[in-house]
Design a protein around this motif. Structure first.
Motif, mmCIF file in Angstrom:
data_model
loop_
_atom_site.group_PDB
_atom_site.id
_atom_site.type_symbol
_atom_site.label_atom_id
_atom_site.label_comp_id
_atom_site.label_asym_id
_atom_site.label_seq_id
_atom_site.Cartn_x
_atom_site.Cartn_y
_atom_site.Cartn_z
ATOM 1 N N PRO A 123 -3.259 -21.600 0.170
ATOM 2 C CA PRO A 123 -4.439 -20.882 -0.245
ATOM 3 C C PRO A 123 -4.862 -19.746 0.575
ATOM 4 O O PRO A 123 -5.503 -18.718 0.260
ATOM 5 C CB PRO A 123 -5.348 -22.123 0.234
ATOM 6 N N ILE A 124 -4.433 -19.570 1.882
ATOM 7 C CA ILE A 124 -4.814 -18.443 2.662
ATOM 8 C C ILE A 124 -4.128 -17.162 2.136
ATOM 9 O O ILE A 124 -4.561 -16.089 1.658
ATOM 10 C CB ILE A 124 -4.242 -18.631 4.091
ATOM 11 N N LEU A 125 -2.629 -17.316 1.700
ATOM 12 C CA LEU A 125 -1.868 -16.218 1.041
ATOM 13 C C LEU A 125 -2.605 -15.774 -0.357
ATOM 14 O O LEU A 125 -2.711 -14.716 -0.537
ATOM 15 C CB LEU A 125 -0.705 -16.520 1.285
ATOM 16 N N THR A 126 -3.079 -16.801 -1.037
ATOM 17 C CA THR A 126 -3.517 -16.599 -2.264
ATOM 18 C C THR A 126 -4.647 -15.727 -2.072
ATOM 19 O O THR A 126 -4.906 -14.668 -2.950
ATOM 20 C CB THR A 126 -3.777 -18.017 -2.975
ATOM 21 N N ALA A 127 -5.817 -16.096 -1.200
ATOM 22 C CA ALA A 127 -6.795 -15.453 -1.197
ATOM 23 C C ALA A 127 -6.602 -14.030 -0.742
ATOM 24 O O ALA A 127 -6.936 -13.063 -1.044
ATOM 25 C CB ALA A 127 -7.739 -16.157 -0.251
ATOM 26 N N LEU A 128 -5.664 -13.868 0.263
ATOM 27 C CA LEU A 128 -5.311 -12.423 0.864
ATOM 28 C C LEU A 128 -4.454 -11.661 -0.122
ATOM 29 O O LEU A 128 -4.658 -10.384 -0.225
ATOM 30 C CB LEU A 128 -4.311 -12.827 2.118
ATOM 31 N N ILE A 129 -3.831 -12.315 -0.863
ATOM 32 C CA ILE A 129 -2.988 -11.509 -1.941
ATOM 33 C C ILE A 129 -4.096 -10.917 -2.950
ATOM 34 O O ILE A 129 -3.758 -9.746 -3.521
ATOM 35 C CB ILE A 129 -1.816 -12.037 -2.680
ATOM 36 N N GLY A 130 -5.004 -11.793 -3.649
ATOM 37 C CA GLY A 130 -6.182 -11.297 -4.397
ATOM 38 C C GLY A 130 -6.885 -10.220 -3.777
ATOM 39 O O GLY A 130 -7.376 -9.264 -4.577
ATOM 40 N N ALA A 131 -7.105 -10.364 -2.293
ATOM 41 C CA ALA A 131 -8.082 -9.361 -1.879
ATOM 42 C C ALA A 131 -7.185 -8.074 -1.702
ATOM 43 O O ALA A 131 -7.618 -6.967 -2.114
ATOM 44 C CB ALA A 131 -8.363 -9.813 -0.578
ATOM 45 N N GLY A 132 -5.910 -8.126 -1.653
ATOM 46 C CA GLY A 132 -5.105 -6.844 -1.605
ATOM 47 C C GLY A 132 -5.076 -6.212 -2.893
ATOM 48 O O GLY A 132 -5.334 -4.924 -2.792
ATOM 49 N N ILE A 133 -5.049 -6.832 -3.956
ATOM 50 C CA ILE A 133 -4.968 -6.389 -5.160
ATOM 51 C C ILE A 133 -6.390 -5.598 -5.506
ATOM 52 O O ILE A 133 -6.557 -4.627 -5.975
ATOM 53 C CB ILE A 133 -4.723 -7.436 -6.259
ATOM 54 N N LEU A 134 -7.434 -6.249 -5.035
ATOM 55 C CA LEU A 134 -8.858 -5.773 -5.469
ATOM 56 C C LEU A 134 -8.923 -4.391 -4.587
ATOM 57 O O LEU A 134 -9.596 -3.223 -5.012
ATOM 58 C CB LEU A 134 -10.039 -6.449 -4.977
ATOM 59 N N PHE A 135 -8.577 -4.400 -3.227
ATOM 60 C CA PHE A 135 -8.525 -3.325 -2.473
ATOM 61 C C PHE A 135 -7.600 -2.069 -3.150
ATOM 62 O O PHE A 135 -8.108 -0.700 -2.655
ATOM 63 C CB PHE A 135 -8.368 -3.511 -1.012
ATOM 64 N N LEU A 136 -6.697 -2.413 -3.677
ATOM 65 C CA LEU A 136 -5.780 -1.332 -4.413
ATOM 66 C C LEU A 136 -6.549 -0.807 -5.561
ATOM 67 O O LEU A 136 -6.546 0.465 -5.657
ATOM 68 C CB LEU A 136 -4.183 -2.095 -4.458
ATOM 69 N N GLY A 137 -7.150 -1.570 -6.228
ATOM 70 C CA GLY A 137 -8.005 -1.142 -7.324
ATOM 71 C C GLY A 137 -9.010 -0.276 -6.871
ATOM 72 O O GLY A 137 -9.428 0.813 -7.365
ATOM 73 N N GLN A 138 -9.628 -0.767 -5.778
ATOM 74 C CA GLN A 138 -10.816 0.278 -5.301
ATOM 75 C C GLN A 138 -10.356 1.509 -4.729
ATOM 76 O O GLN A 138 -10.790 2.547 -4.917
ATOM 77 C CB GLN A 138 -11.368 -0.611 -4.144
ATOM 78 N N PHE A 139 -9.201 1.622 -4.184
ATOM 79 C CA PHE A 139 -8.483 2.897 -3.603
ATOM 80 C C PHE A 139 -8.110 3.589 -4.753
ATOM 81 O O PHE A 139 -8.203 4.825 -4.672
ATOM 82 C CB PHE A 139 -7.196 2.396 -2.828
ATOM 83 N N ALA A 140 -7.446 2.975 -5.941
ATOM 84 C CA ALA A 140 -7.262 3.928 -6.857
ATOM 85 C C ALA A 140 -8.255 4.538 -7.647
ATOM 86 O O ALA A 140 -8.228 5.617 -8.130
ATOM 87 C CB ALA A 140 -6.400 2.961 -7.933
ATOM 88 N N LEU A 141 -9.477 3.682 -7.569
ATOM 89 C CA LEU A 141 -10.694 4.512 -8.488
ATOM 90 C C LEU A 141 -11.249 5.253 -7.543
ATOM 91 O O LEU A 141 -12.219 6.161 -8.120
ATOM 92 C CB LEU A 141 -11.760 3.288 -8.783
ATOM 93 N N ASN A 142 -11.125 5.360 -6.175
ATOM 94 C CA ASN A 142 -11.856 6.352 -5.395
ATOM 95 C C ASN A 142 -11.107 7.742 -5.303
ATOM 96 O O ASN A 142 -10.448 8.266 -5.410
ATOM 97 C CB ASN A 142 -12.240 5.668 -3.856
#
Length: 112
Positions: free
Chosen positions: A93-112
């Motif tokens: 569950p820890i890695l699942t949450a961190l992988i999901g967070a990493g995907i969202l942060f990458l999406g945020q980086f791509a939009l900025n």
């Protein structure tokens, strides 16, 4: 019951992390659009950042909870004179949450 290989389990965790990231990102974008009254690129980037923070804090809460539970259990068993080896962290569950967070942060980086 079938035996699952390490690679299959890792693939499953990555797939669940992708799902957690996309689901949380979609929910945060919808809430952000409702609160802002519309959907903009900056609003989506901000919502993805918030979603990433939520999943990061979730991973931290899982770790904090597990450590507190282990300390409590070892304290109770020590009073009884029993030895106790605390279980390890629930990495899936820890890695699942961190992988999901990493995907969202990458999406945020791509939009900025």
């Amino acid at each position: 019951m079938t035996t699952q290989t390490r690679a299959a389990r890792l693939g499953q965790i990555v797939l669940y992390g992708l799902g957690a990231g996309l689901g949380t990102g979609l929910l945060c974008v919808l809430v952000g659009a409702l609160l802002a009254g519309g959907l903009t690129r900056a609003g989506v980037a901000t919502a993805l950042g918030w979603g990433g923070l939520i999943l990061t804090f979730l991973a931290g809460a899982i770790i904090y909870s597990q450590n507190g539970q282990s300390q409590s259990e070892s304290g109770m068993r020590a009073r009884l004179g029993e030895g106790y080896r605390a279980p390890g962290l629930p990495w899936a569950p820890i890695l699942t949450a961190l992988i999901g967070a990493g995907i969202l942060f990458l999406g945020q980086f791509a939009l900025n």
